[in-house]
Design an enzyme around this catalytic site. Structure first.
Site, PDB file in Angstrom:
ATOM      1  N   GLU A  50      39.522 -24.176  19.000  1.00  0.00           N
ATOM      2  CA  GLU A  50      40.372 -25.335  18.708  1.00  0.00           C
ATOM      3  C   GLU A  50      41.358 -25.060  17.584  1.00  0.00           C
ATOM      4  O   GLU A  50      42.470 -25.599  17.576  1.00  0.00           O
ATOM      5  CB  GLU A  50      39.521 -26.558  18.358  1.00  0.00           C
ATOM      6  CG  GLU A  50      38.780 -27.158  19.542  1.00  0.00           C
ATOM      7  CD  GLU A  50      37.424 -26.532  19.785  1.00  0.00           C
ATOM      8  OE1 GLU A  50      37.095 -25.508  19.142  1.00  0.00           O
ATOM      9  OE2 GLU A  50      36.672 -27.065  20.628  1.00  0.00           O
ATOM     10  N   PHE A 112      25.465 -37.993  19.064  1.00  0.00           N
ATOM     11  CA  PHE A 112      25.677 -36.587  19.406  1.00  0.00           C
ATOM     12  C   PHE A 112      27.171 -36.267  19.347  1.00  0.00           C
ATOM     13  O   PHE A 112      27.987 -36.965  19.935  1.00  0.00           O
ATOM     14  CB  PHE A 112      25.131 -36.298  20.807  1.00  0.00           C
ATOM     15  CG  PHE A 112      25.422 -34.886  21.249  1.00  0.00           C
ATOM     16  CD1 PHE A 112      24.842 -33.801  20.587  1.00  0.00           C
ATOM     17  CD2 PHE A 112      26.295 -34.641  22.305  1.00  0.00           C
ATOM     18  CE1 PHE A 112      25.125 -32.504  20.990  1.00  0.00           C
ATOM     19  CE2 PHE A 112      26.572 -33.343  22.710  1.00  0.00           C
ATOM     20  CZ  PHE A 112      25.983 -32.279  22.044  1.00  0.00           C
ATOM     21  N   GLN A 113      27.523 -35.231  18.613  1.00  0.00           N
ATOM     22  CA  GLN A 113      28.905 -34.790  18.416  1.00  0.00           C
ATOM     23  C   GLN A 113      29.792 -35.872  17.820  1.00  0.00           C
ATOM     24  O   GLN A 113      30.973 -35.974  18.137  1.00  0.00           O
ATOM     25  CB  GLN A 113      29.495 -34.253  19.728  1.00  0.00           C
ATOM     26  CG  GLN A 113      28.793 -32.981  20.169  1.00  0.00           C
ATOM     27  CD  GLN A 113      29.555 -32.202  21.227  1.00  0.00           C
ATOM     28  OE1 GLN A 113      30.269 -32.778  22.033  1.00  0.00           O
ATOM     29  NE2 GLN A 113      29.381 -30.892  21.219  1.00  0.00           N
ATOM     30  N   LYS A 162      35.414 -42.267  23.832  1.00  0.00           N
ATOM     31  CA  LYS A 162      35.332 -41.906  25.242  1.00  0.00           C
ATOM     32  C   LYS A 162      35.415 -43.117  26.157  1.00  0.00           C
ATOM     33  O   LYS A 162      36.039 -43.064  27.226  1.00  0.00           O
ATOM     34  CB  LYS A 162      34.028 -41.152  25.509  1.00  0.00           C
ATOM     35  CG  LYS A 162      33.925 -40.678  26.949  1.00  0.00           C
ATOM     36  CD  LYS A 162      32.790 -39.713  27.160  1.00  0.00           C
ATOM     37  CE  LYS A 162      32.820 -39.211  28.597  1.00  0.00           C
ATOM     38  NZ  LYS A 162      31.761 -38.243  28.866  1.00  0.00           N
ATOM     39  N   MET A 474      46.058  -8.061   0.185  1.00  0.00           N
ATOM     40  CA  MET A 474      46.599  -8.885  -0.887  1.00  0.00           C
ATOM     41  C   MET A 474      45.553  -9.130  -1.975  1.00  0.00           C
ATOM     42  O   MET A 474      45.870  -9.139  -3.158  1.00  0.00           O
ATOM     43  CB  MET A 474      47.122 -10.209  -0.327  1.00  0.00           C
ATOM     44  CG  MET A 474      47.858 -11.048  -1.351  1.00  0.00           C
ATOM     45  SD  MET A 474      49.240 -10.152  -2.090  1.00  0.00           S
ATOM     46  CE  MET A 474      50.613 -10.789  -1.135  1.00  0.00           C
TER      47      MET A 474
HETATM   48  C1  LIG Z   1      41.435 -18.353   5.973  1.00  0.00           C
HETATM   49  C2  LIG Z   1      41.722 -17.601   4.729  1.00  0.00           C
HETATM   50  N1  LIG Z   1      40.724 -17.017   4.044  1.00  0.00           N
HETATM   51  C3  LIG Z   1      40.982 -16.317   2.924  1.00  0.00           C
HETATM   52  C4  LIG Z   1      42.248 -16.212   2.439  1.00  0.00           C
HETATM   53  C5  LIG Z   1      42.528 -15.439   1.160  1.00  0.00           C
HETATM   54  N2  LIG Z   1      43.387 -14.276   1.434  1.00  0.00           N
HETATM   55  C6  LIG Z   1      44.713 -14.271   1.235  1.00  0.00           C
HETATM   56  S1  LIG Z   1      45.466 -12.844   1.657  1.00  0.00           S
HETATM   57  C7  LIG Z   1      43.983 -12.157   2.099  1.00  0.00           C
HETATM   58  C8  LIG Z   1      43.920 -10.747   2.612  1.00  0.00           C
HETATM   59  C9  LIG Z   1      44.569 -10.588   3.930  1.00  0.00           C
HETATM   60  O1  LIG Z   1      44.253  -9.332   4.430  1.00  0.00           O
HETATM   61  P1  LIG Z   1      44.953  -8.750   5.704  1.00  0.00           P
HETATM   62  O2  LIG Z   1      45.048  -9.769   6.770  1.00  0.00           O
HETATM   63  O3  LIG Z   1      44.308  -7.465   6.066  1.00  0.00           O
HETATM   64  O4  LIG Z   1      46.448  -8.526   5.234  1.00  0.00           O
HETATM   65  P2  LIG Z   1      47.054  -7.554   4.117  1.00  0.00           P
HETATM   66  O5  LIG Z   1      47.085  -8.338   2.840  1.00  0.00           O
HETATM   67  O6  LIG Z   1      46.185  -6.342   4.028  1.00  0.00           O
HETATM   68  O7  LIG Z   1      48.423  -7.268   4.605  1.00  0.00           O
HETATM   69  C10 LIG Z   1      42.932 -13.050   1.896  1.00  0.00           C
HETATM   70  C11 LIG Z   1      41.528 -12.767   2.143  1.00  0.00           C
HETATM   71  C12 LIG Z   1      43.267 -16.864   3.173  1.00  0.00           C
HETATM   72  N3  LIG Z   1      44.544 -16.850   2.783  1.00  0.00           N
HETATM   73  N4  LIG Z   1      42.991 -17.532   4.318  1.00  0.00           N
END
Ligand SMILES: Cc1ncc(C[n+]2csc(CCOP(=O)(O)OP(=O)(O)O)c2C)c(N)n1
Lengths: 564, 156
Positions: A50, A112-113, A162, A474
């Site tokens: 979803e 439920f749900q 529903k 990052m």
């Molecule tokens: C759903 C979610 N969880 C955690 C984060 C925190 N976060 C921001 S950037 C990042 C790393 C992303 O890694 P990747 O997709 O491998 O991209 P890269 O930075 O290596 O290009 C994280 C964990 C986020 N932005 N969104």
């Protein structure tokens, strides 16, 4: 005409001109799905989660400028959709999400749900409804679409029990809404606009500060015309990439945490900010007390609550960017002297020469920035570009030559990993004639990887370019800079076989380690017409630079790091 | 920036969820609520809420704007010239000096409103600041229970 609530939902979708709906069925929404089965006025795409359904509807909306629609069942179906709602809410994306709910008689019994969908979604929707009677349903559906797309756009949830989708009622779809309490202001106060124009004419170092609101209000042409007529230098936010066009000499660059040195210096030295549809996000302003110290501020925004929220504004103008800029153009035409800002433009050009946005290319290993630039060279404005969240997102924003409306789609406000791939699917469905490329990371892509199956089933050939650094890059970068290289839980050395994974789901996969292989993979992907993973092994320790450390002043940028 | 107390009236459509929307807005955005009262406006489909809050100028401005943004919001009044009243009910043990309490209540637009064999209940209705004085003053009579209504206000 008498019809069931489920039929009403379908009729409203048709009446609103929506061509494709994304969703996932379940008990509480089955009546609606039964009606979807019987009709062929709009298409339904079954995503495999979803969250992805809502992101896909969101990508569809951002690419087409129309309202996106997603449909989910009650309980877990709805809770899975929440991240999608929050993402769309933060970026003001017009969406209508229809969720099934347990029957009225069960509401409040922990049935439920059952989950309190309107309660949970209240802070991350523009508005939401729990439908309590079949008589209200046509009006609510009409209002939902209207609220989603008018004023400052945003997602609207319609939660329908529903028994109501099963009940028969009279269907008259209203022509217009009657919401005496909701009156978005488009026009902008003439006197305020006049004062703003006078301030612009007097300023020595004015700066156009362009935000995502210019995209939402389709104000590209007006904004470009305004900049060109006045010759005022311009900075873009992450959300506004593409508004000015990459080659526009008036574009100083993107500003903010990973903006260019020149753009951030422009903001730090300007004497008059002309903010159009930007909201002074903390990723843009840096340390507030040091932000634009010498500037008066003109702030044009359709949402009054955005004005004066973080910084004091001298010329507040509540209105739609397109309408207001048109008015400003009218007023400024005879008064402006484009030569007036020549010295200012020269100063900014000098800043750009001093510290241009750049990277050190290499022959040993592929640099992620090279990949972005290369895609820009090969497909440029023919492509819609989406991204996930992380370093790859920033490199894309920095190095892709965006030059077209609605070309750049990413989760700016919420920063949702997992957004890019489903959004790319939605964008491709909405604008099938364009190539759609998603820049992603080895972390982000796994967050909605199941959508490979959706894209393969429906023949939606989006190309995912995985800038694979075997890290949550990052976060790793912050650990490098601010946590003494303690790489806590960011090492992604363990990886799936990307090529096989894509193939297993009915797509195509390429593993790339050289520049030549990359070109070849991209060419095959574009010809292949399948959903694709291009897994590019890039420099593991590349950092996104320059950088304003969180909470620091914009003019104090880290231009390089000793590790590089 | 200095914190100030503010009384804000919100006229909203009288529909399901509206109270939750308003209180949720305060909770979600970290605004303070000192008191909140709500009741339907006679002969309309509207309700009147009176909210007492405090914060600096920017926070108050945001509160007003965010309240405006809610779809069911009809009107937001940031009171300057207003009549402000709050009611308080106080329960005393029957041993408390009835005459003294009554005299005190009368000074605050109130009186004794109920009496039983074990206790009696007094009422006062006045500005919040004065109600605070009243609540202070009655402490010496060892009240069993104090219930304040929250503020209602009307622009003059
Ligand atoms: C759903 C979610 N969880 C955690 C984060 C925190 N976060 C921001 S950037 C990042 C790393 C992303 O890694 P990747 O997709 O491998 O991209 P890269 O930075 O290596 O290009 C994280 C964990 C986020 N932005 N969104």
């Amino acid at each position: 005409m008498k019809m069931s609530g489920a039929q009403m939902v379908c009729e409203a979708i048709i009446a609103e001109g929506v061509k494709t709906v994304f969703g996932y069925p379940g008990g509480a929404i089955m009546n609606v799905y039964d009606e979807i089965y019987k009709q062929n006025a709009f298409k339904h795409i079954l995503t495999r989660h979803e969250q992805a359904a809502v992101h896909a509807a969101d990508g569809y909306a951002r690419a087409t400028g129309e309202v996106g629609v997603a449909m989910v069942t009650s309980g877990p179906g709805f809770t899975n959709a929440v991240t999608g709602l929050a993402t769309a809410y933060m970026d003001s994306v017009p969406l209508v999400v229809i969720s099934g709910q347990v029957p009225l008689s069960l509401i409040g019994t922990d049935g439920f749900q059952e989950v309190d969908a309107v309660g949970i979604s209240r802070p991350c929707t523009k508005h939401n409804y729990l439908v309590r009677s079949i008589e209200d349903l046509p009006r609510i559906l009409k209002e939902a679409f209207y609220i989603a797309r008018s004023g400052r756009p945003g997602p609207v949830l319609v939660d329908i029990p529903k028994d109501i989708t099963g009940e028969m009622g009279e269907f008259i779809y209203p022509d217009h809404v009657n919401l005496p309490t909701y009156k978005p202001r488009y026009k902008g106060n003439d006197r305020q606009i006049k004062k703003a124009v006078e301030a612009i004419v007097k300023a020595k170092k004015p700066l156009l500060y362009i935000g995502g609101g210019t995209v939402l209000s389709n104000a590209y042409q007006e904004v470009r015309e305004f900049a060109e007529l006045t010759q005022i230098p311009t900075v873009e936010t992450l959300m506004a990439r593409g508004v000015m066009g990459a080659k526009n000499p008036l574009l100083v660059g993107m500003l903010g945490m990973h903006g260019s040195y020149a753009a951030n210096m422009a903001m730090s030295e300007t004497d008059l900010i002309i903010s159009l549809g930007a909201r002074f996000d903390d990723r843009v302003t840096g340390k507030l007390s040091e932000f634009a110290r010498y500037a008066d501020i003109i702030h044009v925004d359709i949402d009054p609550a955005n004005i004066g929220k973080l910084v004091d504004v001298d010329y507040p103008i509540v209105g739609d960017v397109k309408t207001v800029v048109n008015k400003m153009l009218e007023m400024i035409r005879e008064k402006v002297d484009p030569d007036r800002y020549q010295v200012w433009r020269d100063i900014l050009a000098r800043y750009d020469e001093l510290h241009p946005l750049s990277y050190t290319d290499s022959d040993e290993v592929i640099k992620p920035q090279w990949v972005v630039e290369r895609v820009g060279e090969l497909v440029g404005s023919d492509a819609i570009i989406t991204s996930d969240v992380g370093q790859h997102q920033m490199w894309t924003a920095q190095f892709y030559p965006f030059d077209r409306p609605r070309q750049w789609i990413n989760s700016g406000g919420l920063g949702t990993m997992g957004y890019g791939f489903p959004a790319a699917i939605g964008a491709k469905v909405g604008v099938p004639e364009k190539t759609v490329i998603n820049f992603t990371g080895d972390g982000s892509i796994l967050m909605n990887v199941q959508e490979l199956v959706t894209a393969a089933e429906y023949g939606v050939p989006v190309i995912n370019i995985i800038l694979n650094n075997h890290f949550l890059g990052m976060v790793r970068q912050w650990q490098t800079f601010f946590y003494d290289k303690r790489y806590s839980e960011t090492d992604l050395s363990y990886q799936p076989d990307w090529k096989k994974l894509a193939e297993a789901c009915g797509g195509a996969g390429y593993d790339v380690t050289t520049k030549a292989e990359f070109d070849e993979a991209l060419r095959s992907a574009m010809e292949g017409g399948k959903v694709t993973f291009i897994n590019v092994a890039v420099d593991r320790f590349e950092n996104v630079l320059p950088m304003v450390p969180a909470g620091g002043a914009l003019y104090n940028m880290l231009l390089e790091h000793k590790d590089q | 920036m200095d914190k100030v107390r503010r009384v804000i009236s919100v006229v909203v459509a009288n529909e399901a969820q509206v109270l939750a929307r308003v209180s949720g807005l305060f909770a979600g955005r970290g605004y303070n609520i000192d008191s909140l009262t709500v009741a339907p406006i006679p002969d309309t489909d509207l309700s009147h809420m009176t909210i007492v809050t405090y914060g600096n100028r920017r926070v108050i401005e945001q509160i007003v704007k965010q309240l405006h943004k809610l779809i069911p919001t009809f009107k937001v009044i940031e009171h300057t010239e207003m009549v402000e009243k709050e009611m308080v009910l106080v329960k005393f043990p029957i041993e408390a000096p009835l005459a003294d309490v009554r005299a005190l209540c009368e000074a605050y637009n109130g009186g004794i409103v109920n009496a039983g064999t074990e206790m009696f209940i007094a009422m006062a209705a006045d500005e919040s600041a004065r109600i605070e004085h009243f609540v202070d003053a009655i402490k010496r009579y060892h009240p069993l229970e104090v219930v304040r209504s929250g503020v209602v206000a009307m622009e003059r």
